[in-house]
Write an enzyme that holds these catalytic residues in place. Structure first.
Site, PDB file in Angstrom:
ATOM      1  N   GLU A   1     -36.526  23.576  40.561  1.00  0.00           N
ATOM      2  CA  GLU A   1     -37.872  23.217  40.982  1.00  0.00           C
ATOM      3  C   GLU A   1     -38.902  24.206  40.422  1.00  0.00           C
ATOM      4  OE1 GLU A   1     -35.096  22.320  44.550  1.00  0.00           O
ATOM      5  OE2 GLU A   1     -35.181  23.681  42.812  1.00  0.00           O
TER       6      GLU A   1
ATOM      7  N   CYS B   1     -33.842  24.364  48.355  1.00  0.00           N
ATOM      8  CA  CYS B   1     -33.381  25.403  49.282  1.00  0.00           C
ATOM      9  C   CYS B   1     -34.497  25.811  50.237  1.00  0.00           C
ATOM     10  CB  CYS B   1     -32.855  26.614  48.513  1.00  0.00           C
ATOM     11  SG  CYS B   1     -34.109  27.474  47.542  1.00  0.00           S
TER      12      CYS B   1
ATOM     13  N   ARG C   1     -10.495  25.614  31.505  1.00  0.00           N
ATOM     14  CA  ARG C   1     -10.424  26.956  32.096  1.00  0.00           C
ATOM     15  C   ARG C   1     -11.790  27.618  32.146  1.00  0.00           C
ATOM     16  NH1 ARG C   1      -5.089  29.111  28.748  1.00  0.00           N
ATOM     17  NH2 ARG C   1      -3.529  27.800  29.801  1.00  0.00           N
TER      18      ARG C   1
ATOM     19  N   THR D   1       7.109  30.308  35.889  1.00  0.00           N
ATOM     20  CA  THR D   1       6.310  30.006  34.706  1.00  0.00           C
ATOM     21  C   THR D   1       5.861  31.286  34.021  1.00  0.00           C
ATOM     22  OG1 THR D   1       5.529  27.919  35.629  1.00  0.00           O
ATOM     23  CG2 THR D   1       4.182  28.903  33.902  1.00  0.00           C
TER      24      THR D   1
ATOM     25  N   GLU E   1      -1.636  25.461  37.254  1.00  0.00           N
ATOM     26  CA  GLU E   1      -0.930  25.095  36.028  1.00  0.00           C
ATOM     27  C   GLU E   1       0.548  25.453  36.131  1.00  0.00           C
ATOM     28  OE1 GLU E   1      -2.127  26.306  32.184  1.00  0.00           O
ATOM     29  OE2 GLU E   1      -4.075  25.330  32.256  1.00  0.00           O
TER      30      GLU E   1
ATOM     31  N   THR F   1       4.349  20.983  43.311  1.00  0.00           N
ATOM     32  CA  THR F   1       4.821  20.193  44.451  1.00  0.00           C
ATOM     33  C   THR F   1       4.425  20.836  45.776  1.00  0.00           C
ATOM     34  OG1 THR F   1       6.670  19.305  43.163  1.00  0.00           O
ATOM     35  CG2 THR F   1       6.862  19.209  45.556  1.00  0.00           C
TER      36      THR F   1
END
Length: 319
Positions: free
Chosen positions: A49, A76, A185, A197, A261, A268
């Protein structure tokens, strides 16, 4: 039309406004022509604004009392790095304010709208509301659910494997889709993998193939989090023992989004707890025959988008 222009403007702040939301503003004279535009500056700078009013030419300033300001997010109403935008709008004596959606931030939440209405400004709320909320879905999730926006991401073969026999890495992504991963990313605040991993793939988890800031790199592991094992954590990585600890840490650090990742077990774990806001699956036209199965998509997901690059298909899912 004007709210769509606000969204176009807001997108210019994609990598610079965090943790503030991306906002666009358009000021329209009574005869329908645009006299001012702006979007949120990099964090600490003027809001949309302020920039929109600053862009109004001196000869157009007499048009402001009959003008309408369109803003993709409620102005705001609090002091932060800058003064309240709703007070600026009131001081300019515009006739009307059109807001895309309400700001869920605890210090705003309708207060800006209320203050403008009390000052006699006509306020309309909810124009292209879904699109305006989607523009800042990370900001919205963070403030409404008090946790970061969670993206689950994996790459799989056509027959549904994410890694080969004994967890051996598979070359599933193409050079171009790897670039897209680095772009993703750069657009998010943190990235997480599990211990397995980390130990098998040794990922760097940075944005070396894109322009932007590296996300915070997190390893999810109870064993590495122990005091005796901390020497095994690579430099520049944070290790946390549980999903709850990860989400609490990111919320405390004002990190609004995280990409998961990790391998099948880590992914899961998030799926079983219902902790996800978006799933991205890349599928390559190759067969593994055996190995580690990709996670199952949860029930009730809807495919939001599907694109093909170099023979690989990327699908985006939302709840």
């Amino acid at each position: 039309m004007m709210m769509r222009r606000c969204l176009q403007l807001a997108a210019n702040g994609l990598l610079t406004t965090k943790p503030n939301p991306m906002v666009g503003a358009v000021i329209v004279a009574a005869d329908g022509h645009i006299i001012g535009e702006g979007f949120t500056s990099p964090v600490g700078g003027p809001h949309a604004e302020v920039n929109a009013f600053a862009s109004v030419k001196k000869e157009d300033e007499p048009l402001l009392p009959g003008a309408t300001i369109y803003v993709s997010l409620e102005p705001c109403s609090h002091w932060g790095h800058t003064p309240p935008c709703c007070d600026l709008i009131i001081s300019k004596k515009v006739r009307r304010c059109v807001c895309g959606c309400v700001d869920p931030f605890a210090k705003v939440q309708g207060r800006g709208i209320q203050r403008m209405r009390e000052a006699g400004i006509e306020v309309t709320v909810g124009v292209l509301e879904a699109e305006c909320r989607a523009m800042n879905e990370r900001f919205m999730t963070f403030n409404e659910h008090h946790r970061p926006f969670i993206i689950l991401k994996w790459a799989q073969t056509t027959d549904g494997f994410i890694s080969g026999k004994d967890g051996a890495p598979l070359k599933i992504s193409t050079p171009f889709t790897k670039i897209l991963v680095h772009k993703l990313r750069a657009e998010n605040d943190a990235i997480l993998v599990g211990r397995h991993t980390m130990e098998t793939d040794h990922p760097q988890l940075n944005v070396r193939e894109w322009s932007g800031k590296d996300p915070e790199r997190i390893i999810l592991s109870k064993s590495l989090s122990s005091q005796s094992s901390k020497k095994n954590i690579p430099d520049g990585f944070t290790c946390l023992p549980t999903i709850t600890a990860v989400l609490d840490h990111l919320y405390e650090e004002q990190k609004q989004s995280v990409i998961v990742e990790g391998g099948a077990q880590t992914l899961t774990a998030f799926l079983e707890r219902g902790l996800w806001d978006e799933i991205r699956v890349e599928t390559a036209p190759m067969l593994a025959g055996e190995g580690v199965r990709a996670p199952q998509l949860p029930r009730g997901v809807r495919m939001e988008k599907r694109e093909e690059y170099d023979g690989n298909v990327i699908e985006w899912y939302k709840p």
